[in-house]
Design a protein around this motif. Sequence first.
Motif, mmCIF file in Angstrom:
data_model
loop_
_atom_site.group_PDB
_atom_site.id
_atom_site.type_symbol
_atom_site.label_atom_id
_atom_site.label_comp_id
_atom_site.label_asym_id
_atom_site.label_seq_id
_atom_site.Cartn_x
_atom_site.Cartn_y
_atom_site.Cartn_z
ATOM 1 N N GLU A 36 -28.650 19.297 3.992
ATOM 2 C CA GLU A 36 -28.813 20.098 5.039
ATOM 3 C C GLU A 36 -27.634 19.721 6.244
ATOM 4 O O GLU A 36 -27.247 20.391 7.070
ATOM 5 N N GLN B 73 -28.831 6.887 -3.338
ATOM 6 C CA GLN B 73 -29.920 7.637 -3.688
ATOM 7 C C GLN B 73 -31.514 7.391 -2.907
ATOM 8 O O GLN B 73 -32.089 6.680 -3.402
ATOM 9 N N THR C 277 -27.537 14.444 3.885
ATOM 10 C CA THR C 277 -28.503 15.237 3.292
ATOM 11 C C THR C 277 -27.679 16.626 2.942
ATOM 12 O O THR C 277 -26.858 16.864 3.443
ATOM 13 N N ASP D 85 -33.080 9.077 -1.123
ATOM 14 C CA ASP D 85 -34.072 10.214 -1.569
ATOM 15 C C ASP D 85 -33.617 11.196 -2.099
ATOM 16 O O ASP D 85 -32.200 11.042 -2.401
ATOM 17 N N LEU E 182 -33.059 18.554 9.899
ATOM 18 C CA LEU E 182 -32.411 17.275 9.925
ATOM 19 C C LEU E 182 -33.407 16.107 10.566
ATOM 20 O O LEU E 182 -33.449 14.962 10.198
ATOM 21 N N ARG F 129 -35.900 14.414 8.498
ATOM 22 C CA ARG F 129 -35.613 13.117 7.646
ATOM 23 C C ARG F 129 -35.863 11.829 8.519
ATOM 24 O O ARG F 129 -35.810 10.896 7.655
ATOM 25 N N LEU G 297 -28.165 9.531 7.764
ATOM 26 C CA LEU G 297 -28.737 9.984 6.461
ATOM 27 C C LEU G 297 -27.391 11.226 6.014
ATOM 28 O O LEU G 297 -27.218 12.232 7.023
ATOM 29 N N SER H 247 -24.468 21.224 7.595
ATOM 30 C CA SER H 247 -23.492 21.164 6.561
ATOM 31 C C SER H 247 -22.745 22.760 6.749
ATOM 32 O O SER H 247 -21.592 22.504 6.182
ATOM 33 N N ASN I 154 -31.206 13.702 -3.300
ATOM 34 C CA ASN I 154 -29.926 14.195 -2.806
ATOM 35 C C ASN I 154 -29.682 13.868 -1.533
ATOM 36 O O ASN I 154 -28.765 14.302 -0.774
ATOM 37 N N THR I 155 -30.207 12.748 -1.213
ATOM 38 C CA THR I 155 -29.732 12.006 0.166
ATOM 39 C C THR I 155 -29.306 10.560 0.070
ATOM 40 O O THR I 155 -29.854 9.732 -0.621
#
Length: 213
Positions: A67, A42, A65, A44, A102, A105, A63, A124, A46-47
């Motif tokens: 996305e 976790q 994420t 961030d 992305l 991030r 990362l 994704s 949902n990351t």
Amino acid sequence: MKRWPKTFLQPEALKQRLHILSALDIVLCQEEWLRRYQFEPQWDENTAFASINNGAGDDLYILFTPEGVIVKGFDHESEMSPHAREEYEVWPGIYEQVPPALLHRLDDEALTREDVTFCLWRESTDHVWKTGDIHNPQGLDDGSDFLLGMIYNSSEDYVEWAEDYYEVNVPLDVVGYAFENTSITKEMMMELNPEVDLEMAMKELQEIGFTVT
């Protein structure tokens, strides 16, 4: 942009592998600053975040994420490093075609966005890894083989590295079990590192969501 030309793990397999490598490091090394692998489920909202740092100025940040996944690598000896350029600029083509959601991030100061020699990503909805159209007519080494090679594909390769790095005997069967099952037992933890602080290691493993049976 173009397809990443080298073989690389699928996103979920990559995430699982980095999770396992981080867990093994927790058991083998009680000093966090000496570990090569880090994993934060976790980082961030949902990351999830993973990093590899060899302690010699080279690092890899990944990362995971909503996305997609972005991978940023920095080989400090590469001629493509901003530090090797008079203007101290990111090498042309590395970031220009990264999807904005992305690339954003990497804005976190801890991720040292400007220190980069290669970048790859996978949205994704993508079925392949992608990279930018890099202007590199001389075929300079971007450090990707070196850094991505630290994401070991086999327990044997990991054991070979860990025994050299930590200067201990590392039981292959225990590492093989962790690679296969994404979990470890307390007995295996003691076998990996007889001097491990079991309570502390279990707490850290719990924090990264790694299963101890």
